[in-house]
Motif scaffolding. Sequence first.
Motif, PDB file in Angstrom:
ATOM      1  N   TRP A  45      41.533  69.334  17.994  1.00  0.00           N
ATOM      2  CA  TRP A  45      40.221  68.983  18.048  1.00  0.00           C
ATOM      3  C   TRP A  45      39.749  67.988  17.010  1.00  0.00           C
ATOM      4  CZ3 TRP A  45      36.472  70.065  14.006  1.00  0.00           C
ATOM      5  CH2 TRP A  45      37.279  70.943  12.793  1.00  0.00           C
ATOM      6  N   GLY A  46      38.590  67.769  16.946  1.00  0.00           N
ATOM      7  CA  GLY A  46      38.178  67.021  16.023  1.00  0.00           C
ATOM      8  C   GLY A  46      36.579  66.416  16.392  1.00  0.00           C
ATOM      9  N   VAL A  52      47.941  68.509  18.718  1.00  0.00           N
ATOM     10  CA  VAL A  52      46.607  67.967  18.891  1.00  0.00           C
ATOM     11  C   VAL A  52      45.654  69.203  19.454  1.00  0.00           C
ATOM     12  CG1 VAL A  52      45.107  66.335  20.112  1.00  0.00           C
ATOM     13  CG2 VAL A  52      47.525  65.583  19.639  1.00  0.00           C
ATOM     14  N   ASP A  78      43.299  57.521  16.659  1.00  0.00           N
ATOM     15  CA  ASP A  78      43.130  58.937  16.640  1.00  0.00           C
ATOM     16  C   ASP A  78      43.568  59.454  17.918  1.00  0.00           C
ATOM     17  OD1 ASP A  78      41.973  61.725  15.645  1.00  0.00           O
ATOM     18  OD2 ASP A  78      40.057  61.053  16.032  1.00  0.00           O
ATOM     19  N   ALA A  79      43.796  60.861  17.945  1.00  0.00           N
ATOM     20  CA  ALA A  79      43.834  61.456  19.275  1.00  0.00           C
ATOM     21  C   ALA A  79      42.485  61.525  19.913  1.00  0.00           C
ATOM     22  CB  ALA A  79      44.459  62.782  18.957  1.00  0.00           C
ATOM     23  N   CYS A  80      42.396  61.823  20.970  1.00  0.00           N
ATOM     24  CA  CYS A  80      41.088  61.955  21.817  1.00  0.00           C
ATOM     25  C   CYS A  80      41.307  62.860  22.902  1.00  0.00           C
ATOM     26  CB  CYS A  80      40.868  60.546  22.226  1.00  0.00           C
ATOM     27  SG  CYS A  80      38.689  60.498  22.538  1.00  0.00           S
ATOM     28  N   LYS A  81      40.203  63.184  23.766  1.00  0.00           N
ATOM     29  CA  LYS A  81      40.219  64.021  24.763  1.00  0.00           C
ATOM     30  C   LYS A  81      41.367  63.942  25.715  1.00  0.00           C
ATOM     31  CE  LYS A  81      37.119  66.407  27.977  1.00  0.00           C
ATOM     32  NZ  LYS A  81      37.586  67.543  28.039  1.00  0.00           N
ATOM     33  N   GLY A  82      41.812  64.778  26.108  1.00  0.00           N
ATOM     34  CA  GLY A  82      43.199  64.650  26.978  1.00  0.00           C
ATOM     35  C   GLY A  82      44.491  64.696  26.327  1.00  0.00           C
ATOM     36  N   GLY A  95      41.340  63.860  12.789  1.00  0.00           N
ATOM     37  CA  GLY A  95      41.808  64.713  13.932  1.00  0.00           C
ATOM     38  C   GLY A  95      42.369  65.874  13.418  1.00  0.00           C
ATOM     39  N   SER A 155      45.078  66.566  23.771  1.00  0.00           N
ATOM     40  CA  SER A 155      45.065  67.984  23.338  1.00  0.00           C
ATOM     41  C   SER A 155      46.442  68.719  23.903  1.00  0.00           C
ATOM     42  CB  SER A 155      44.038  68.803  23.894  1.00  0.00           C
ATOM     43  OG  SER A 155      42.898  68.526  23.311  1.00  0.00           O
ATOM     44  N   GLY A 169      34.274  63.781  17.710  1.00  0.00           N
ATOM     45  CA  GLY A 169      34.412  62.622  18.239  1.00  0.00           C
ATOM     46  C   GLY A 169      35.973  62.248  18.068  1.00  0.00           C
ATOM     47  N   CYS A 170      36.333  60.894  18.202  1.00  0.00           N
ATOM     48  CA  CYS A 170      37.567  60.118  18.166  1.00  0.00           C
ATOM     49  C   CYS A 170      37.539  59.076  17.455  1.00  0.00           C
ATOM     50  CB  CYS A 170      37.985  60.025  19.444  1.00  0.00           C
ATOM     51  SG  CYS A 170      37.898  61.318  20.713  1.00  0.00           S
TER      52      CYS A 170
HETATM   53  C1  4AZ Z   1      39.589  67.007  22.894  1.00  0.00           C
HETATM   54  O1  4AZ Z   1      38.240  67.068  23.092  1.00  0.00           O
HETATM   55  C2  4AZ Z   1      39.875  66.366  21.553  1.00  0.00           C
HETATM   56  N1  4AZ Z   1      39.949  63.270  17.669  1.00  0.00           N
HETATM   57  C3  4AZ Z   1      41.030  66.309  21.081  1.00  0.00           C
HETATM   58  C4  4AZ Z   1      41.134  65.774  19.840  1.00  0.00           C
HETATM   59  C5  4AZ Z   1      40.545  65.125  19.135  1.00  0.00           C
HETATM   60  C6  4AZ Z   1      38.966  65.353  19.525  1.00  0.00           C
HETATM   61  C7  4AZ Z   1      38.691  65.690  20.737  1.00  0.00           C
HETATM   62  C8  4AZ Z   1      40.645  64.640  17.946  1.00  0.00           C
HETATM   63  O2  4AZ Z   1      40.454  67.438  23.478  1.00  0.00           O
END
Ligand code: 4AZ
Length: 248
Positions: A213-214, A211, A187-191, A224, A193, A216-217
């Motif tokens: 939001w979501g 990218v 999945d995508a995660c913080k950073g 995502g 975006s 969690g990851c």
């Molecule tokens: C974020 O906080 C973030 N799992 C980006 C993408 C996802 C979750 C959080 C998707 O920037």
Amino acid sequence: IVGGSFMPIESNPWVAAIYHNKFLCGGSLISPSWVLTAAHCFLDGDQTRLKDLSVVLGKTHIKEKDPDREQRFTVEKLIIHQKYNSSNYNNDIALLKISSPKGQGAFRTASVRTVCLPPLHTQLPVGITCSIAGFGKEAFGSAFYSNRLKQADVTLLASSACKRDSSYESLLTDNMICAASPDWSTDACKGDSGGPLVCETAGRMFLFGVVSWGDGCASENKPGVYTKVTNYNNWIAKKTGLYEYTKG
Ligand code: 4AZ
């Protein structure tokens, strides 16, 4: 990116690293002078000082300078979608106009090139495997971003299925698309975006998502969520003059 693998920038040469003094967000190079990213990367638009923003293309290692491969830019314009809603991330899309010290845009190399936007009226290829890339966290709880660019595969989900299975329900607008890996491992995660979700249709790669939001990851049943780029053809055209558009 959670899961996936480390990849050199040459595998995703449209990936932009956006800095606001420190690393801020990903982005995608859509023309030599324009980077597409997420609106939520910026503090209320006007509070982000353009002078503090920079964009680097051609980067594989986030903390190392790579003068032979990277191209650095200042930001001439920041255009946040006029209907961006920071409370639900609707219209989470923004454009950066970039400029080199010589006043030029990016030049094409093995490590820097543009990604195609989907043509007008392109149907979302639900069910196909797409690819995401970025310098974001490798786990939701991690204190750090990844030092190196990562890439992962995710499957595009129909929005009906996404709403039903995720309990995102009313959080999902028609300007968003969901993607996840079948085993919830990537999945995508913080950073990450602002970075790209690219999918191949008709034998070509197109930028279908940003990218956004979501919950969690790589959490089970929490896909995502990505800004649906096909809804913004006209907006991108109008703001950049990059291609013809029907009115709107
Ligand atoms: C974020 O906080 C973030 N799992 C980006 C993408 C996802 C979750 C959080 C998707 O920037």
